[in-house]
Design a protein around this motif. Structure first.
Motif, PDB file in Angstrom:
ATOM      1  N   TRP A  31      93.012 -53.641  41.969  1.00  0.00           N
ATOM      2  CA  TRP A  31      92.682 -52.238  42.206  1.00  0.00           C
ATOM      3  C   TRP A  31      93.658 -51.601  43.189  1.00  0.00           C
ATOM      4  O   TRP A  31      94.104 -50.473  42.995  1.00  0.00           O
ATOM      5  N   GLN A  32      94.009 -52.318  44.240  1.00  0.00           N
ATOM      6  CA  GLN A  32      94.977 -51.796  45.207  1.00  0.00           C
ATOM      7  C   GLN A  32      96.334 -51.558  44.547  1.00  0.00           C
ATOM      8  O   GLN A  32      96.985 -50.546  44.779  1.00  0.00           O
ATOM      9  N   THR A  33      96.740 -52.512  43.700  1.00  0.00           N
ATOM     10  CA  THR A  33      98.016 -52.372  43.002  1.00  0.00           C
ATOM     11  C   THR A  33      97.989 -51.160  42.072  1.00  0.00           C
ATOM     12  O   THR A  33      98.934 -50.359  42.049  1.00  0.00           O
ATOM     13  N   VAL A  34      96.872 -51.029  41.326  1.00  0.00           N
ATOM     14  CA  VAL A  34      96.746 -49.886  40.413  1.00  0.00           C
ATOM     15  C   VAL A  34      96.723 -48.586  41.207  1.00  0.00           C
ATOM     16  O   VAL A  34      97.381 -47.605  40.831  1.00  0.00           O
ATOM     17  N   SER A  35      96.018 -48.563  42.323  1.00  0.00           N
ATOM     18  CA  SER A  35      95.948 -47.362  43.157  1.00  0.00           C
ATOM     19  C   SER A  35      97.325 -46.984  43.674  1.00  0.00           C
ATOM     20  O   SER A  35      97.711 -45.813  43.667  1.00  0.00           O
ATOM     21  N   LYS A  36      98.076 -47.987  44.115  1.00  0.00           N
ATOM     22  CA  LYS A  36      99.431 -47.709  44.603  1.00  0.00           C
ATOM     23  C   LYS A  36     100.312 -47.170  43.480  1.00  0.00           C
ATOM     24  O   LYS A  36     101.089 -46.242  43.683  1.00  0.00           O
ATOM     25  N   GLU A  37     100.190 -47.777  42.296  1.00  0.00           N
ATOM     26  CA  GLU A  37     100.995 -47.314  41.157  1.00  0.00           C
ATOM     27  C   GLU A  37     100.646 -45.879  40.783  1.00  0.00           C
ATOM     28  O   GLU A  37     101.519 -45.073  40.508  1.00  0.00           O
ATOM     29  N   PHE A  38      99.321 -45.578  40.781  1.00  0.00           N
ATOM     30  CA  PHE A  38      98.927 -44.188  40.498  1.00  0.00           C
ATOM     31  C   PHE A  38      99.491 -43.251  41.564  1.00  0.00           C
ATOM     32  O   PHE A  38      99.956 -42.156  41.262  1.00  0.00           O
ATOM     33  N   GLY A  39      99.467 -43.698  42.817  1.00  0.00           N
ATOM     34  CA  GLY A  39     100.026 -42.894  43.904  1.00  0.00           C
ATOM     35  C   GLY A  39     101.513 -42.670  43.711  1.00  0.00           C
ATOM     36  O   GLY A  39     102.016 -41.552  43.890  1.00  0.00           O
ATOM     37  N   ARG A  40     102.206 -43.724  43.340  1.00  0.00           N
ATOM     38  CA  ARG A  40     103.655 -43.599  43.098  1.00  0.00           C
ATOM     39  C   ARG A  40     103.915 -42.690  41.902  1.00  0.00           C
ATOM     40  O   ARG A  40     104.842 -41.893  41.917  1.00  0.00           O
ATOM     41  N   MET A  41     103.095 -42.873  40.860  1.00  0.00           N
ATOM     42  CA  MET A  41     103.266 -42.033  39.675  1.00  0.00           C
ATOM     43  C   MET A  41     103.025 -40.566  40.023  1.00  0.00           C
ATOM     44  O   MET A  41     103.758 -39.687  39.574  1.00  0.00           O
TER      45      MET A  41
END
Length: 175
Positions: A31-41
């Protein structure tokens, strides 16, 4: 999808199974990884949108500046002395001798008006008055070069010019 994932996480957290605890840690990490990726996106998309907006606005401003640097609209641009002489030659049937006498008059008028445009010490009203004096002087000198028929046509041209608000082709405009 997020509701389902949230329900699975709640179920795993309430369970005492070691597998659930490990799965919960993996899910939390994912979830943290996905959240970071969404943030980067989001940041990437936002940067791309800003770059696009800047490019569009910059292009529009450049086009506007280019139009402004070209001066007045085509209807108000001052014709060159050669263009004016050509128009007068066609309209008044000027002879070669008359053309040679009138051309320096038109060039002098044009130079004087250009220097007035650059003179920032005078008010606009004073500059306009000076332009009128220059024009009248040039008109008088041109009139002296013309024969009677041409003088009559020249006067008609001047009258039409004044009826059109001074926006005709024969007279330069002060901006």
């Amino acid at each position: 999808m997020f509701r389902q994932l949230n329900a699975v996480l709640v179920l795993m957290a309430s369970s005492n199974s070691p597998f659930s605890t490990a799965a919960l840690l993996v899910a939390g990490s994912a979830w943290q990884t996905v959240s970071k990726e969404f943030g980067r996106m989001k940041k990437s998309i936002l940067c791309a949108l800003l770059a696009t907006a800047l490019a569009c606005c910059g292009t529009a401003l450049y086009a506007q500046q280019d139009n402004m640097s070209q001066g007045a609209p085509a209807a108000h641009r001052m014709p060159s002395p050669d263009q004016r002489l050509q128009h007068m030659t066609k309209t008044l049937s000027l002879t070669d001798d008359q053309q040679q006498k009138i051309k320096p008059l038109l060039e002098s008028e044009s130079q004087q008006i250009q220097s007035l445009r650059q003179d920032t010490t005078m008010s606009k009203q004073d500059r306009m008055a000076k332009v009128q004096q220059i024009r009248q002087s040039t008109d008088t000198q041109i009139n002296g070069v013309l024969n009677k028929d041409q003088q009559q046509k020249w006067q008609e041209m001047q009258d039409r010019h004044m009826q059109n608000g001074g926006g005709g082709q024969m007279k330069p405009q002060l901006q």
